[in-house]
Design an enzyme around this catalytic site. Structure first.
Site, PDB file in Angstrom:
ATOM      1  N   ALA A 142      -0.471 -55.570  21.869  1.00 27.10           N
ATOM      2  CA  ALA A 142       0.658 -56.245  22.519  1.00 27.10           C
ATOM      3  C   ALA A 142       0.835 -55.749  23.955  1.00 27.10           C
ATOM      4  O   ALA A 142       1.085 -56.546  24.870  1.00 27.10           O
ATOM      5  CB  ALA A 142       1.936 -56.006  21.710  1.00 27.10           C
TER       6      ALA A 142
ATOM      7  N   PRO B 163       6.850 -49.609  17.752  1.00 29.06           N
ATOM      8  CA  PRO B 163       6.484 -48.201  17.584  1.00 29.06           C
ATOM      9  C   PRO B 163       4.974 -48.009  17.683  1.00 29.06           C
ATOM     10  O   PRO B 163       4.220 -48.873  17.195  1.00 29.06           O
ATOM     11  CB  PRO B 163       6.984 -47.847  16.177  1.00 29.06           C
TER      12      PRO B 163
ATOM     13  N   ASP C 245      -5.975 -58.164  15.210  1.00 25.36           N
ATOM     14  CA  ASP C 245      -4.746 -57.738  15.890  1.00 25.36           C
ATOM     15  C   ASP C 245      -4.568 -58.490  17.213  1.00 25.36           C
ATOM     16  O   ASP C 245      -3.494 -59.037  17.482  1.00 25.36           O
ATOM     17  CB  ASP C 245      -4.786 -56.226  16.176  1.00 25.36           C
TER      18      ASP C 245
HETATM   19  C1  MEV Z   1      -5.426 -53.204  11.599  1.00 26.93           C
HETATM   20  O1  MEV Z   1      -4.279 -53.954  11.918  1.00 26.93           O
HETATM   21  C2  MEV Z   1      -6.273 -53.931  10.615  1.00 26.93           C
HETATM   22  C3  MEV Z   1      -7.562 -53.207  10.221  1.00 26.93           C
HETATM   23  O2  MEV Z   1      -8.225 -54.073   9.306  1.00 26.93           O
HETATM   24  C4  MEV Z   1      -8.448 -52.919  11.402  1.00 26.93           C
HETATM   25  C5  MEV Z   1      -9.024 -54.177  12.040  1.00 26.93           C
HETATM   26  O3  MEV Z   1      -9.090 -55.231  11.408  1.00 26.93           O
HETATM   27  O4  MEV Z   1      -9.438 -54.076  13.206  1.00 26.93           O
HETATM   28  C6  MEV Z   1      -7.268 -51.904   9.492  1.00 26.93           C
END
Ligand code: MEV
Length: 319
Positions: free
Chosen positions: A108, A98, A149
């Protein structure tokens, strides 16, 4: 020649937001939900089709390097990496992840596009190089990402991550059973990250203390994962959620799902990713897993998925 490639979604087990400020964080790949990119030759310039992502078809050339579209930018950067001036054909992107839900959809999709172009070029694209390209796209389109990420999505392995350090891929002593539940509320990570930046400017001492506490928790969580102390890991996740509330990135719906998971017997629960909407995760055991899933559905979760980390390969099922 045709080509097919994919990359998984992700969940942040601990440490989101603080990771942007140099603290460590831990992420898990969600191998059961994936972005897929399929190439087929045509006589026309390379075109990206992503109906799932509600985008019109995009025609790519390497002049697109400063493209305002992240998919086009990823294709152009990958072509540039391989020294390709132009390509013909069509890449169709389909994603089960999503969007705007904290599950790594953007990273991804980028990783899948990069891998599909590498395949049709017939040359390996090492994970380290792919990770750099996906990070470039994240930077241009998501504000100030930490890089966690792209790292967890590209390497598809549980990771302890810190800006500037080499990612440490984790040995998981006892498999982690994690329920991922969607609040159904779309939320852009970029906006939540920007708001935390404002908070850090307005209340620097207080915010720095929260980041510090989150960082300490992540280090203890790593020990728990490596030594199989699942009960303590659950407590740390719930404590992490309270600290994320202090950063004002939760929402009533997320707090409600976290409470529902705990009331149904989860060892711990927290929002995962940027927050404000998107998903929560709950640590469970074999016995509590079905009860927690049911409790989350009754509390309004729009989708619930059980994922297992640390069984050699990732393993997911979704309802
Ligand atoms: C996003 O998955 C995680 C955050 O810490 C942003 C990042 O680390 O780039 C909110």
């Amino acid at each position: 020649m045709s080509a097919q490639a994919s990359a998984p979604g992700k969940a942040i087990l601990a440490g989101e937001h603080a990771v942007v400020y140099g603290k460590p964080a831990i992420a898990l790949p969600l191998s059961g939900i994936r972005a897929n990119a399929a190439y087929r030759p045509t006589g026309s310039p390379l075109t990206l089709i992503a109906e799932d992502l509600a985008r019109p078809p995009l025609v790519i050339d390497t002049g697109d390097i400063v493209s305002s579209d992240p998919l086009a930018l990823m294709a152009a950067l990958t072509m540039q990496y391989f020294g390709l001036e132009s390509l013909q054909g069509e890449i169709r992107i389909q994603s089960e992840i999503p969007i705007a839900s904290g599950l790594g959809s953007g990273a991804a999709v980028s990783a899948a596009i990069g891998r599909a172009i590498a395949q049709l070029h017939g040359t390996a694209l090492p994970n380290a190089a792919l990770n750099r390209l996906v990070f470039e796209v994240e930077k241009q389109h998501h504000g100030t990402p930490s890089g966690i990420d792209n790292t967890v999505v590209v390497y598809e392995s549980p990771v302890y991550f810190e800006i500037g350090g080499a990612p440490a891929f984790l040995e998981i002593a006892d498999p982690l059973l994690v329920v991922v539940a969607d609040s159904g509320i779309a939320s852009l990570t970029r906006d939540a990250v920007a708001d935390v930046r404002t908070l850090a400017r307005l209340a620097p001492t207080q915010t720095a203390r929260v980041f510090e506490d989150i960082g300490a928790m992540v280090n203890e969580a790593r020990q728990c994962i490596e030594h199989g102390n699942i009960a303590r890991l659950g407590e740390l996740m719930s404590a992490n959620h309270r600290l994320l509330r202090a950063l004002d990135v939760s929402a009533a719906e997320l707090d409600n799902l976290v409470d529902a998971a705990i009331n149904a017997g989860a060892l711990g629960a927290k929002l995962s990713g940027g927050g404000r909407g998107g998903n929560i995760i709950a640590l469970v055991d074999e016995a509590s897993a079905p009860v927690v899933k049911q409790g989350l559905i009754e509390a309004g979760a729009t989708q619930v998925m059980l994922t297992v980390a640390g069984q050699g390969s990732q393993n997911d099922d979704s309802d």
